[in-house]
Design an enzyme around this catalytic site. Structure first.
Site, mmCIF file in Angstrom:
data_model
loop_
_atom_site.group_PDB
_atom_site.id
_atom_site.type_symbol
_atom_site.label_atom_id
_atom_site.label_comp_id
_atom_site.label_asym_id
_atom_site.label_seq_id
_atom_site.Cartn_x
_atom_site.Cartn_y
_atom_site.Cartn_z
ATOM 1 N N LYS A 69 0.808 -1.226 0.000
ATOM 2 C CA LYS A 69 0.000 0.000 0.000
ATOM 3 C C LYS A 69 0.843 1.280 0.000
ATOM 4 O O LYS A 69 0.495 2.253 -0.659
ATOM 5 C CB LYS A 69 -0.955 0.016 1.197
ATOM 6 C CG LYS A 69 -2.099 -0.978 1.062
ATOM 7 C CD LYS A 69 -3.045 -0.842 2.240
ATOM 8 C CE LYS A 69 -4.226 -1.764 2.097
ATOM 9 N NZ LYS A 69 -5.218 -1.564 3.168
ATOM 10 N N ASP A 105 -9.833 3.109 2.704
ATOM 11 C CA ASP A 105 -10.027 2.320 3.932
ATOM 12 C C ASP A 105 -10.766 3.125 5.000
ATOM 13 O O ASP A 105 -11.652 2.603 5.683
ATOM 14 C CB ASP A 105 -8.682 1.850 4.485
ATOM 15 C CG ASP A 105 -8.043 0.783 3.609
ATOM 16 O OD1 ASP A 105 -8.774 -0.008 3.011
ATOM 17 O OD2 ASP A 105 -6.803 0.759 3.536
ATOM 18 N N GLY A 243 -16.523 -6.013 11.504
ATOM 19 C CA GLY A 243 -15.604 -5.351 10.575
ATOM 20 C C GLY A 243 -15.773 -5.733 9.119
ATOM 21 O O GLY A 243 -15.125 -5.126 8.248
#
Ligand code: ATR
Length: 276
Positions: A69, A105, A243
């Site tokens: 990332k 995210d 989650g």
């Protein structure tokens, strides 16, 4: 429209565990779109070459996951403000020779809470944030953007918590891991971003204080769906949100950019991902 079938994929190492091909594959089918989404197992040494080559092979974009990332952001030719602030990219869009990077995210985290608890007001009270890794950085950024007034960060390695708090000096403060429960004192939201409680990892065995009426708890871990942290938070009086939804919501902006339809996160998608 180009005669080429638009392609996208997820770049990581390893990549076999990724749920993203199931998520995007489901949406392509559901909306009847031309396109394909594939897992791309890429070693660090090959990342730059692959990102350069993919547009020439018909790829309109890609998701990026662990461990690439940060490197993906550095390789992009342009990036959103939030990707710069977070210091990572999970979504790339290839167009007109450019590689545009975004990090969804954090927005996936906030959208999941809004979706599951429409009455949630991020600005209403303090947040207890457990962990200070890459996921915590995205969560902190999104909470600050959403107006959270105070975020208490606690992490086993205090220096990482302090480095993270530097990203929001007026809102974030560090609570020592030895007193981790204090981060949740009077908090209206408690969040676990550590890997504790994940299948195969040590349990989350911290004590949480009694939480206020209306408090929410969520975990970035979704294997298992009901983590030890969420179990403890429920006993402490919180409403819990698992989650999995963060993973689903972070995928929305990429799909929309690549395939032209804003997809829905709904119970059917959840069950498809849970059954994989
Ligand atoms: P991610 O990008 O998913 O956040 P990461 O950057 O490796 O992954 O961060 C993992 C988080 O879990 C960190 O907050 C880490 O704490 P440290 O900064 O002290 O490493 C936390 N973590 C992992 N294992 C832990 C353990 N056994 N006890 C406490 N915290 C742990």
């Amino acid at each position: 429209m180009s005669p080429q079938v638009p392609l996208a994929g997820v770049i990581g190492w390893p990549i076999g565990h990724s749920a993203s091909p199931v998520v995007h594959g489901h949406w392509l089918q559901r909306y009847g779109l031309r396109g394909a989404y594939v897992p791309l197992e890429v070693a660090a040494a090959d990342l730059a070459g692959v990102i350069e080559m993919l547009p020439r092979a018909g790829f309109v974009g890609a998701n990026v996951t662990i461990p690439h990332k940060e490197a993906a952001l550095a390789l992009a030719t342009e990036a959103t403000a939030r990707a710069h602030r977070i210091g990572a990219a999970n979504t790339l869009h290839f167009r007109d020779g450019a590689v545009s990077a975004d990090c969804t995210d954090g927005i996936g985290f906030v959208e999941n809470l809004r979706d599951r608890c429409p009455a949630w007001d991020p600005a209403a009270g303090p947040v207890g944030l457990y962990g200070a890794g890459g996921a915590a950085r995205a969560v902190l950024d999104a909470l600050v953007q959403a107006g959270a007034p105070e975020i208490r960060i606690t992490n086993r390695t205090r220096a990482r918590a302090e480095a993270l708090a530097d990203a929001a000096p007026d809102r974030a403060r560090v609570v020592d891991w030895a007193e981790a429960g204090k981060a949740a004192q009077d908090a209206l939201l408690v969040v676990n971003t550590t890997s504790l409680g994940m299948v195969g990892q040590p349990a989350f065995d911290l004590r949480l204080p009694r939480l206020p009426q209306g408090a929410l708890a969520t975990d970035i871990v979704y294997t298992p769906l009901e983590t030890p942290f969420l179990h403890a938070a429920a006993l402490a009086g919180a409403r819990t949100v698992d989650g999995l939804g963060m993973l689903l919501h972070q995928a929305v902006p990429g799909f929309e950019a690549w395939f032209g339809v804003r997809p829905e996160v709904d119970p059917e998608l959840r069950s498809v991902v849970l059954q994989r």
